[in-house]
Motif scaffolding. Structure first.
Motif, mmCIF file in Angstrom:
data_model
loop_
_atom_site.group_PDB
_atom_site.id
_atom_site.type_symbol
_atom_site.label_atom_id
_atom_site.label_comp_id
_atom_site.label_asym_id
_atom_site.label_seq_id
_atom_site.Cartn_x
_atom_site.Cartn_y
_atom_site.Cartn_z
ATOM 1 N N THR A 7 0.804 -1.228 0.000
ATOM 2 C CA THR A 7 0.000 0.000 0.000
ATOM 3 C C THR A 7 0.834 1.274 0.000
ATOM 4 O OG1 THR A 7 -0.120 -0.067 2.425
ATOM 5 C CG2 THR A 7 -1.896 -1.144 1.207
ATOM 6 N N CYS A 8 2.122 1.179 0.284
ATOM 7 C CA CYS A 8 2.974 2.370 0.399
ATOM 8 C C CYS A 8 3.889 2.495 -0.814
ATOM 9 C CB CYS A 8 3.779 2.315 1.698
ATOM 10 S SG CYS A 8 2.735 2.235 3.185
ATOM 11 N N GLU A 9 4.536 3.657 -0.941
ATOM 12 C CA GLU A 9 5.312 3.963 -2.139
ATOM 13 C C GLU A 9 6.708 4.470 -1.795
ATOM 14 O OE1 GLU A 9 2.833 6.212 -5.166
ATOM 15 O OE2 GLU A 9 1.539 6.374 -3.391
ATOM 16 N N VAL A 10 7.628 4.303 -2.742
ATOM 17 C CA VAL A 10 8.989 4.825 -2.620
ATOM 18 C C VAL A 10 8.966 6.327 -2.868
ATOM 19 C CG1 VAL A 10 11.295 4.821 -3.634
ATOM 20 C CG2 VAL A 10 10.069 2.656 -3.324
ATOM 21 N N ILE A 11 9.594 7.098 -1.976
ATOM 22 C CA ILE A 11 9.727 8.540 -2.184
ATOM 23 C C ILE A 11 11.191 8.954 -2.379
ATOM 24 C CG2 ILE A 11 7.589 9.211 -1.035
ATOM 25 C CD1 ILE A 11 9.213 9.764 1.500
ATOM 26 N N GLU A 12 12.115 8.071 -2.043
ATOM 27 C CA GLU A 12 13.532 8.338 -2.303
ATOM 28 C C GLU A 12 14.251 7.020 -2.513
ATOM 29 O OE1 GLU A 12 17.200 11.017 -0.526
ATOM 30 O OE2 GLU A 12 15.867 10.036 0.906
ATOM 31 N N LEU A 13 15.138 6.993 -3.488
ATOM 32 C CA LEU A 13 15.962 5.811 -3.747
ATOM 33 C C LEU A 13 17.391 6.279 -3.982
ATOM 34 C CD1 LEU A 13 15.174 2.718 -5.918
ATOM 35 C CD2 LEU A 13 17.338 3.932 -6.232
ATOM 36 N N ALA A 14 18.327 5.652 -3.281
ATOM 37 C CA ALA A 14 19.739 6.006 -3.424
ATOM 38 C C ALA A 14 20.565 4.757 -3.669
ATOM 39 C CB ALA A 14 20.249 6.743 -2.191
ATOM 40 N N MET A 15 21.617 4.897 -4.474
ATOM 41 C CA MET A 15 22.522 3.795 -4.796
ATOM 42 C C MET A 15 23.960 4.305 -4.744
ATOM 43 S SD MET A 15 20.547 2.452 -8.239
ATOM 44 C CE MET A 15 20.523 4.122 -8.931
ATOM 45 N N VAL A 16 24.842 3.480 -4.210
ATOM 46 C CA VAL A 16 26.276 3.751 -4.284
ATOM 47 C C VAL A 16 26.949 2.475 -4.774
ATOM 48 C CG1 VAL A 16 28.381 4.389 -3.062
ATOM 49 C CG2 VAL A 16 26.211 5.448 -2.416
ATOM 50 N N SER A 17 27.473 2.515 -5.992
ATOM 51 C CA SER A 17 28.168 1.359 -6.552
ATOM 52 C C SER A 17 29.654 1.431 -6.212
ATOM 53 C CB SER A 17 27.970 1.318 -8.066
ATOM 54 O OG SER A 17 26.605 1.110 -8.393
ATOM 55 N N PHE A 18 30.281 0.260 -6.152
ATOM 56 C CA PHE A 18 31.703 0.218 -5.793
ATOM 57 C C PHE A 18 32.333 -1.065 -6.330
ATOM 58 C CE2 PHE A 18 29.277 -1.828 -2.483
ATOM 59 C CZ PHE A 18 30.012 -2.944 -2.128
ATOM 60 N N MET A 19 33.659 -1.069 -6.408
ATOM 61 C CA MET A 19 34.423 -2.230 -6.803
ATOM 62 C C MET A 19 35.076 -2.831 -5.564
ATOM 63 S SD MET A 19 33.737 -1.986 -10.003
ATOM 64 C CE MET A 19 34.756 -3.340 -10.641
ATOM 65 N N PHE A 20 35.201 -4.167 -5.558
ATOM 66 C CA PHE A 20 35.776 -4.801 -4.374
ATOM 67 C C PHE A 20 36.496 -6.088 -4.743
ATOM 68 C CE2 PHE A 20 31.847 -7.070 -4.865
ATOM 69 C CZ PHE A 20 32.029 -8.312 -4.281
ATOM 70 N N ASN A 21 37.377 -6.502 -3.833
ATOM 71 C CA ASN A 21 38.117 -7.744 -3.963
ATOM 72 C C ASN A 21 37.226 -8.882 -3.487
ATOM 73 O OD1 ASN A 21 39.804 -10.004 -3.381
ATOM 74 N ND2 ASN A 21 41.582 -8.686 -3.169
ATOM 75 N N PRO A 22 36.821 -9.806 -4.365
ATOM 76 C CA PRO A 22 35.873 -10.847 -3.962
ATOM 77 C C PRO A 22 36.442 -11.858 -2.968
ATOM 78 C CG PRO A 22 36.683 -11.272 -6.174
ATOM 79 C CD PRO A 22 37.197 -9.917 -5.787
ATOM 80 N N ASP A 23 37.756 -11.938 -2.854
ATOM 81 C CA ASP A 23 38.369 -12.896 -1.935
ATOM 82 C C ASP A 23 38.464 -12.353 -0.514
ATOM 83 O OD1 ASP A 23 38.777 -14.846 -3.936
ATOM 84 O OD2 ASP A 23 40.574 -13.780 -4.607
ATOM 85 N N THR A 24 38.762 -11.060 -0.392
ATOM 86 C CA THR A 24 38.984 -10.483 0.929
ATOM 87 C C THR A 24 37.853 -9.565 1.391
ATOM 88 O OG1 THR A 24 40.150 -8.546 0.049
ATOM 89 C CG2 THR A 24 41.464 -10.525 0.500
ATOM 90 N N GLY A 25 37.055 -9.067 0.444
ATOM 91 C CA GLY A 25 36.016 -8.102 0.795
ATOM 92 C C GLY A 25 36.525 -6.677 0.869
ATOM 93 N N GLU A 26 37.769 -6.433 0.491
ATOM 94 C CA GLU A 26 38.318 -5.073 0.528
ATOM 95 C C GLU A 26 37.676 -4.218 -0.568
ATOM 96 O OE1 GLU A 26 42.862 -5.096 1.626
ATOM 97 O OE2 GLU A 26 42.376 -6.910 0.469
ATOM 98 N N VAL A 27 37.206 -3.039 -0.180
ATOM 99 C CA VAL A 27 36.591 -2.119 -1.125
ATOM 100 C C VAL A 27 37.682 -1.310 -1.812
ATOM 101 C CG1 VAL A 27 35.061 -0.123 -1.370
ATOM 102 C CG2 VAL A 27 34.461 -1.991 0.193
ATOM 103 N N ALA A 28 37.563 -1.152 -3.114
ATOM 104 C CA ALA A 28 38.514 -0.341 -3.885
ATOM 105 C C ALA A 28 37.852 0.981 -4.267
ATOM 106 C CB ALA A 28 38.983 -1.119 -5.112
ATOM 107 N N ASP A 29 37.522 1.180 -5.526
ATOM 108 C CA ASP A 29 36.930 2.432 -5.984
ATOM 109 C C ASP A 29 35.449 2.526 -5.631
ATOM 110 O OD1 ASP A 29 39.249 3.534 -7.413
ATOM 111 O OD2 ASP A 29 38.997 1.769 -8.683
ATOM 112 N N VAL A 30 35.034 3.738 -5.304
ATOM 113 C CA VAL A 30 33.635 4.016 -4.982
ATOM 114 C C VAL A 30 33.103 5.043 -5.978
ATOM 115 C CG1 VAL A 30 32.024 4.838 -3.227
ATOM 116 C CG2 VAL A 30 34.088 3.597 -2.538
ATOM 117 N N PHE A 31 31.966 4.742 -6.588
ATOM 118 C CA PHE A 31 31.376 5.655 -7.554
ATOM 119 C C PHE A 31 30.514 6.707 -6.843
ATOM 120 C CE2 PHE A 31 32.162 1.639 -9.703
ATOM 121 C CZ PHE A 31 32.871 2.052 -10.826
ATOM 122 N N GLU A 32 30.208 7.764 -7.551
ATOM 123 C CA GLU A 32 29.401 8.835 -6.969
ATOM 124 C C GLU A 32 28.009 8.328 -6.584
ATOM 125 O OE1 GLU A 32 29.774 12.144 -6.103
ATOM 126 O OE2 GLU A 32 31.889 11.628 -6.259
#
Length: 284
Positions: A53-78
């Motif tokens: 019955t309710c609706e989305v009024i805001e949606l935010a996304m932050v994409s990023f690159m990471f090392n799949p073996d360790t979980g270390e985050v590398a570059d972060v997009f805007e």
């Protein structure tokens, strides 16, 4: 006296602990020679808690690159942040919580093509309460169905690492001595990403747990025939109500299965069902 000198004096007194404001970072680590994967943290603000019955009024996304073996985050997009005008006026309690007013969303719509494009690039979608966010997102944009989802609330062993409060504000404060502007989707995304990119005392990263959980799947718990009187404790334990089947359900880590069976037997009863589901199937 400079701000840094004042902070040092306060903390050295033993009477104060100073929190710093979280700042957006475009990189957490260099990962030379590693085949990185792309993921996304996501958050929505809505007019209420029932996706029927309710609706989305805001949606935010932050994409990023990471090392799949360790979980270390590398570059972060805007960060990408969008507002949307709902079909009805935003309830006052939602405005009080999020700061989003009818005037702010007037005439605004989500850029669905951009959202679909970002989803297509990401191998894993992460939300701090995916059981809430995923149904809202897929109802709003059905074309993004079929992605792997992770829930940082449920799939990271916070309590085993000494964190009893799993709210973003608590984790950010207790894990890194930081604070942020909570209850706006873009701020929540940046806070969650920082938490996932910050190692525990033993050196492991929360994102590594999420990556492993995505590979292993989770257990879908359906609390069939739960008495009406148990609805509050089920809700408190992060079970969600599914109106179509009139049942409370949740997703848990496979390692928690026996403990959850015991808790349900002692506190709820009924005839619960347990099924292992993949990262693509869960939190729908």
């Amino acid at each position: 006296m400079t701000p840094e000198q004042m902070i040092k004096a306060l903390e050295e007194s033993g009477e104060y602990k100073v929190l710093r404001k979280l700042e957006h970072r475009d990189k957490y680590s260099e990962q030379p020679g590693v085949e990185l994967k792309r993921a996304m943290v996501l958050d929505v603000e809505t007019t209420g808690f029932d996706c029927e019955t309710c609706e989305v009024i805001e949606l935010a996304m932050v994409s990023f690159m990471f090392n799949p073996d360790t979980g270390e985050v590398a570059d972060v997009f805007e960060p990408i942040d969008m507002l949307q005008q709902p079909s009805k006026s935003i309830p006052q309690e939602i405005t009080n919580l999020t700061g989003i007013t009818d005037e702010m969303v007037a005439g605004k719509t989500l850029d669905k093509e951009l959202i679909i494009s970002e989803f297509e690039k990401a191998g894993l979608i992460i939300a701090h309460n995916a059981g809430f966010d995923r149904p809202f997102v897929e109802k709003t944009i059905p074309e993004i169905d079929g992605k792997a989802w992770g829930c940082s609330w449920k799939e990271v062993p916070w309590s085993d690492q000494g964190f009893e409060c799993k709210k973003l504000g608590c984790l950010l404060k207790n894990k890194g001595g930081l604070f942020f502007g909570a209850h706006r989707a873009d701020e929540d995304c940046l806070a969650l990403l920082h938490i996932l990119a910050t190692p525990f005392d033993d050196g492991t990263l929360p994102l590594k747990y999420l990556r492993e959980s995505a590979a292993a799947g989770t257990v879908h718990v359906i609390a069939w025939d739960s008495p009406f009187a148990t609805k509050d404790i089920l809700k408190e334990r992060k079970y969600r109500w599914e109106p179509a089947r009139k049942v409370w359900h949740s997703f848990i880590n496979p390692a928690e299965l026996e403990a959850e069976k015991k808790w349900l037997a002692e506190n709820v009863g009924g005839a619960p069902d347990f099924k292992v589901v993949t990262a693509v199937e869960r939190y729908k």
